[in-house]
Design an enzyme around this catalytic site. Structure first.
Site, mmCIF file in Angstrom:
data_model
loop_
_atom_site.group_PDB
_atom_site.id
_atom_site.type_symbol
_atom_site.label_atom_id
_atom_site.label_comp_id
_atom_site.label_asym_id
_atom_site.label_seq_id
_atom_site.Cartn_x
_atom_site.Cartn_y
_atom_site.Cartn_z
ATOM 1 N N ARG A 52 17.761 9.629 3.272
ATOM 2 C CA ARG A 52 16.635 9.551 2.324
ATOM 3 C C ARG A 52 16.980 8.560 1.224
ATOM 4 O O ARG A 52 16.167 7.743 0.811
ATOM 5 C CB ARG A 52 16.317 10.938 1.731
ATOM 6 C CG ARG A 52 15.374 10.850 0.525
ATOM 7 C CD ARG A 52 14.648 12.147 0.174
ATOM 8 N NE ARG A 52 15.456 13.337 0.288
ATOM 9 C CZ ARG A 52 16.418 13.711 -0.575
ATOM 10 N NH1 ARG A 52 16.684 12.966 -1.633
ATOM 11 N NH2 ARG A 52 17.118 14.807 -0.369
ATOM 12 N N TYR A 105 -8.958 -1.003 -2.835
ATOM 13 C CA TYR A 105 -8.749 -0.292 -1.570
ATOM 14 C C TYR A 105 -9.093 1.188 -1.783
ATOM 15 O O TYR A 105 -8.678 1.792 -2.783
ATOM 16 C CB TYR A 105 -7.295 -0.465 -1.128
ATOM 17 C CG TYR A 105 -6.977 0.309 0.130
ATOM 18 C CD1 TYR A 105 -7.481 -0.103 1.359
ATOM 19 C CD2 TYR A 105 -6.202 1.462 0.087
ATOM 20 C CE1 TYR A 105 -7.222 0.617 2.513
ATOM 21 C CE2 TYR A 105 -5.925 2.184 1.238
ATOM 22 C CZ TYR A 105 -6.443 1.750 2.444
ATOM 23 O OH TYR A 105 -6.191 2.462 3.586
ATOM 24 N N ASP A 177 -1.453 -6.050 -5.207
ATOM 25 C CA ASP A 177 -1.449 -5.551 -3.832
ATOM 26 C C ASP A 177 -1.711 -6.777 -2.951
ATOM 27 O O ASP A 177 -2.838 -7.269 -2.862
ATOM 28 C CB ASP A 177 -2.548 -4.491 -3.665
ATOM 29 C CG ASP A 177 -2.624 -3.947 -2.244
ATOM 30 O OD1 ASP A 177 -2.141 -4.617 -1.312
ATOM 31 O OD2 ASP A 177 -3.193 -2.853 -2.059
ATOM 32 N N LYS A 202 -0.153 -3.668 7.880
ATOM 33 C CA LYS A 202 -1.118 -4.719 8.192
ATOM 34 C C LYS A 202 -0.389 -5.980 8.670
ATOM 35 O O LYS A 202 0.270 -5.926 9.689
ATOM 36 C CB LYS A 202 -2.022 -4.952 6.980
ATOM 37 C CG LYS A 202 -2.525 -3.639 6.322
ATOM 38 C CD LYS A 202 -3.461 -2.824 7.180
ATOM 39 C CE LYS A 202 -3.725 -1.421 6.641
ATOM 40 N NZ LYS A 202 -4.152 -1.330 5.242
HETATM 41 C C1 LIG Z 1 -4.158 -0.323 4.221
HETATM 42 C C2 LIG Z 1 -4.067 -0.694 2.785
HETATM 43 C C3 LIG Z 1 -3.375 0.115 1.865
HETATM 44 C C4 LIG Z 1 -2.756 1.452 2.249
HETATM 45 O O1 LIG Z 1 -1.730 1.288 3.172
HETATM 46 P P1 LIG Z 1 -1.321 2.407 4.283
HETATM 47 O O2 LIG Z 1 -0.179 1.745 4.959
HETATM 48 O O3 LIG Z 1 -2.525 2.606 5.141
HETATM 49 O O4 LIG Z 1 -0.944 3.639 3.542
HETATM 50 C C5 LIG Z 1 -3.300 -0.335 0.538
HETATM 51 N N1 LIG Z 1 -3.876 -1.488 0.146
HETATM 52 C C6 LIG Z 1 -4.565 -2.276 0.998
HETATM 53 C C7 LIG Z 1 -5.189 -3.532 0.503
HETATM 54 C C8 LIG Z 1 -4.689 -1.907 2.342
HETATM 55 O O5 LIG Z 1 -5.381 -2.689 3.178
#
Ligand SMILES: *Cc1c(COP(=O)(O)O)cnc(C)c1O
Length: 382
Positions: A52, A105, A177, A202
């Site tokens: 962890r 998001y 982000d 992503k």
């Molecule tokens: C998918 C996404 C998230 C969240 O990520 P997860 O891996 O699904 O928890 C946050 N910000 C953006 C812009 C996203 O596309």
């Protein structure tokens, strides 16, 4: 290997990924272990004691993630939302205020609205493309400006350098982000941001086969605080997830180039289709954020949205008729996806000021052959 003069693709393939010193394994091994043998109490062989707190496969990923953003530190999490939760709880205290995009998001909005609000964190959604509106939203207790650019699903663009300057002038920090752009297309830390967040699910992972998140910064104190909560709360990726993500990263540059090539071609085809009424892509000169996007992005990426003649029904029809574009949420994988934001990813915004147009279709353009993707869309539209 930590040399930061290397180009992006070299860093993606090599940083944190030297051949294993004991076996020569060219690829970082999946260290599937919860704990590490000690040579006498406190005698750690490689600096690891419990997975962890730290694991060698995760450490390789974290070093590489930092290098991709030109940063000193990277922290990997079990999901983008786990990274978001850690960032918010590290950078804000009860009574603090955060400015977020008015098209943030959905998961980020939900966490602030349904969870953090109970802990005394205030937030204001603002159209971040309008710097005056951001300035007007600043309160004496504003400690964080949370930026997404490009945004989802209308691909709005925010000026990172301007917003960083504004945040710092009021003693707040700026987090970007960077999920939609990926570290290859946009480097927020170079533009003045304090922290970069990724859903590595992503583009970074890139193959729709793993969930993960990351926080990247060059601020030693913030990194230590992120690391403290990462260990204290424990939202860490397992070694196999870290390994899969690292495997995806190796091809990030070639994938982003092909995503951008394909999306430019798809956008061109959409613009010429009689049933398409509007195309949202920052690479288009008529896009309101085009100039800023050109200044701060290497290319314009793989996300494009468009509206169709005939309203909601026509949009739903297109989404159900493509064969290569799979009808699914998420984005950033090698395979192309199509979705209807109004009924899928953005359903929760229905009836609110953030509601998205019903005739809107969103594409995550993959890296298949562009001609096939265009033919698929044209057939679905005709
Ligand atoms: C998918 C996404 C998230 C969240 O990520 P997860 O891996 O699904 O928890 C946050 N910000 C953006 C812009 C996203 O596309």
């Amino acid at each position: 290997m930590t040399e930061d003069h290397y180009g992006f693709a070299t860093r993606a393939i090599h940083v944190g990924q030297d051949p294993d010193p004991t076996t020569g394994s060219v690829i970082v091994p999946i260290h599937a272990t919860s704990t590490f043998a000690q040579d006498g109490v406190g005698g750690l062989r490689g600096g690891f004691e419990y997975s962890r707190t730290g694991n060698p496969t995760r450490a390789a990923l974290e070093e590489c993630l930092a290098a991709l953003e030109g940063a000193r530190h990277g922290r990997a999490f079990a999901s983008g939302m786990a990274a978001t939760d850690t960032a918010l709880r590290t950078m804000l205290r009860p009574g603090d205020h955060v400015i977020i995009p008015n098209d943030a998001y959905g998961g980020t909005f939900r966490l602030l609205d349904k969870v953090m609000a109970h802990w005394g964190i205030e937030y204001t959604p603002v159209a971040l493309a309008d710097v005056d509106a951001v300035r007007a939203a600043v309160r004496p207790n504003t400690r964080l400006v949370w930026v997404e650019t490009p945004t989802n699903p209308l691909l709005h663009i925010a000026d990172i350098a301007l917003l960083a300057e504004l945040a710092h002038s009021v003693d707040a920090r700026l987090l970007v982000d960077n999920t939609f752009a990926s570290p290859y297309l946009q480097s927020p830390l170079e533009l003045g941001a304090d922290v970069v967040l990724h859903s590595t699910t992503k583009y970074i992972g890139g193959h729709s086969d793993v969930i993960g998140g990351a926080l990247v910064t060059s601020d030693d104190e913030l990194n230590a605080a992120f690391g403290f909560l990462q260990n204290a709360a424990g939202a860490v990726p397992g070694p196999f997830d870290a390994w899969l993500t690292l495997r995806g990263i190796k091809t990030l540059e070639v994938r982003m180039e092909k995503h951008s090539d394909n999306t430019e071609k798809v956008t061109e085809a959409l613009l010429h289709h009689p049933k398409v009424t509007k195309v949202f892509y920052p690479g288009l000169p008529e896009h309101p954020g085009h100039e800023v996007a050109t200044k701060q992005m290497r290319r314009y990426g793989g996300m494009v949205s468009f509206t169709v003649e005939g309203g909601v029904d026509a949009a739903l029809r297109v989404c159900s008729r493509t064969r290569l574009f799979t009808l699914a949420e998420s984005l950033g994988g090698v395979e192309s996806l199509i979705e209807h934001p109004g009924r899928m990813t953005h359903l929760s915004t229905a009836g609110s000021p953030l509601q998205v147009p019903g005739d809107l279709v969103r594409l995550s353009v993959g890296i298949e052959s562009a001609d096939d993707l265009i033919a698929d869309l044209v057939a679905a539209l005709d």
